[in-house]
Scaffold this active site. Structure first.
Site, PDB file in Angstrom:
ATOM      1  CE1 TYR A   1      -3.188   2.488   0.079  1.00  0.00           C
ATOM      2  CE2 TYR A   1      -4.341   1.565   2.079  1.00  0.00           C
ATOM      3  CZ  TYR A   1      -4.283   2.240   1.297  1.00  0.00           C
ATOM      4  OH  TYR A   1      -5.564   3.209   0.545  1.00  0.00           O
TER       5      TYR A   1
ATOM      6  CE  LYS B   1      -6.646   0.181  -1.361  1.00  0.00           C
ATOM      7  NZ  LYS B   1      -7.425  -0.487  -0.263  1.00  0.00           N
TER       8      LYS B   1
END
Length: 299
Positions: free
Chosen positions: A133, A158
């Protein structure tokens, strides 16, 4: 892992005593599955990972895995202080999760080598693959992501920063590493607002917090998106997502608070958010109710 449908980030319900309500969580997850969720991400941003103990996170993930029963992938959050991250990673593996979403480390800024080492330590803590992330104090360069892509346990990226140029360079760097199995996600708040741009650089998947409280509206947008119905997509952007974003931006942390409020307005008593987040005022909840009604009228 294959994700076919909207990526669902459930909230973590709390009962009147402030404890995790596992029964309500199971029902919340089941509702998302019934509306076609393509993957479930418990104990992540919308699930208030930042406010959960390792034991609570384990309960949330185990409850979700049981509710999903193998229907779609379950990706659990892991991050914060390294010791905490390793503990929740192992709990998630024990519970039967399919992968981990590696959230940023706690507070400290770090050089790229340190961020890479952080991800690799979490990847080594269990047999689960990990998704990186990219956000806040964990922003990776294209070179760092290419290095991480050499680890077969790192399976996705992400983006929560919103720098389209940097994201494009990362997509290309991973491709040069020979990884055709890598999953890329748009993880910005209310990602529907930016997803058309992300699709243009090869990031076709996105997380949808709105799906947790208004799955019928989120699904209408998703169908328009995958079918290329631009008129319909813009109608939903103008009539639902833009007003929702305007309300969300009034108060830090409302990306989570409004979702919980929307669920409560719909009759699901998920409780409020934990500190340091705050719940909407009655006036803001009334505006949210109007926004939700307007969105559902478009479906």
């Amino acid at each position: 892992m294959n994700f076919d449908g909207i990526l669902f980030f459930p909230v973590t319900p709390f009962d009147a005593a402030g404890h995790v309500d596992a029964d309500l969580l199971a029902g919340h997850v089941a509702t998302g599955l019934a509306h076609g969720a393509g993957g479930v991400f418990p104990s992540c941003g919308t699930g208030e990972f930042h406010a959960l103990s390792a034991g609570e996170a384990a309960t949330v993930v185990a409850t979700t895995v049981t509710a999903v029963a193998g229907a779609v992938p379950v990706v659990a959050g892991a991050g914060g202080p390294l010791g905490h991250a390793l503990e929740v990673a192992r709990h998630a593996a024990d519970a039967g999760a399919d992968a981990l979403l590696v959230l940023p480390p706690y507070l400290v800024g770090a050089p790229q080598a340190g961020l890479v080492a952080y991800v690799e330590a979490i990847a080594a803590a269990s047999d689960l693959p990990v998704i990186v992330y990219h956000r806040a104090n964990a922003q990776f360069t294209a070179d760092s992501m290419r290095r991480l892509a050499e680890n077969p346990k790192v399976v996705g990226f992400k983006d929560g920063v919103g720098d389209i140029g940097a994201a494009q360079l990362i997509v290309r760097a991973v491709a040069r590493a020979g990884r055709e199995d890598f999953a890329f996600f748009n993880g910005l708040l209310t990602a529907e607002l930016t997803q058309a741009a992300y699709r243009g650089i090869g990031i076709a998947l996105y997380s949808s917090a709105a799906f947790a409280m208004a799955p019928e509206v989120a699904n209408a947008y998703y169908r328009a998106y995958i079918e290329g119905d631009e008129a319909r997509r813009r109608e939903l952007l103008d009539g639902f997502y833009a007003p929702l974003v305007a309300l969300r931006d009034e108060t830090p942390g409302f990306g989570v608070s409004l979702v919980k409020a929307g669920l409560r307005l719909g009759g699901t008593p998920v409780g409020g958010v934990r500190a340091p987040l705050v719940d909407p005022t009655p006036a803001q909840e009334a505006r949210l109710a109007d926004i939700l009604a307007a969105g559902r009228a478009l479906v």
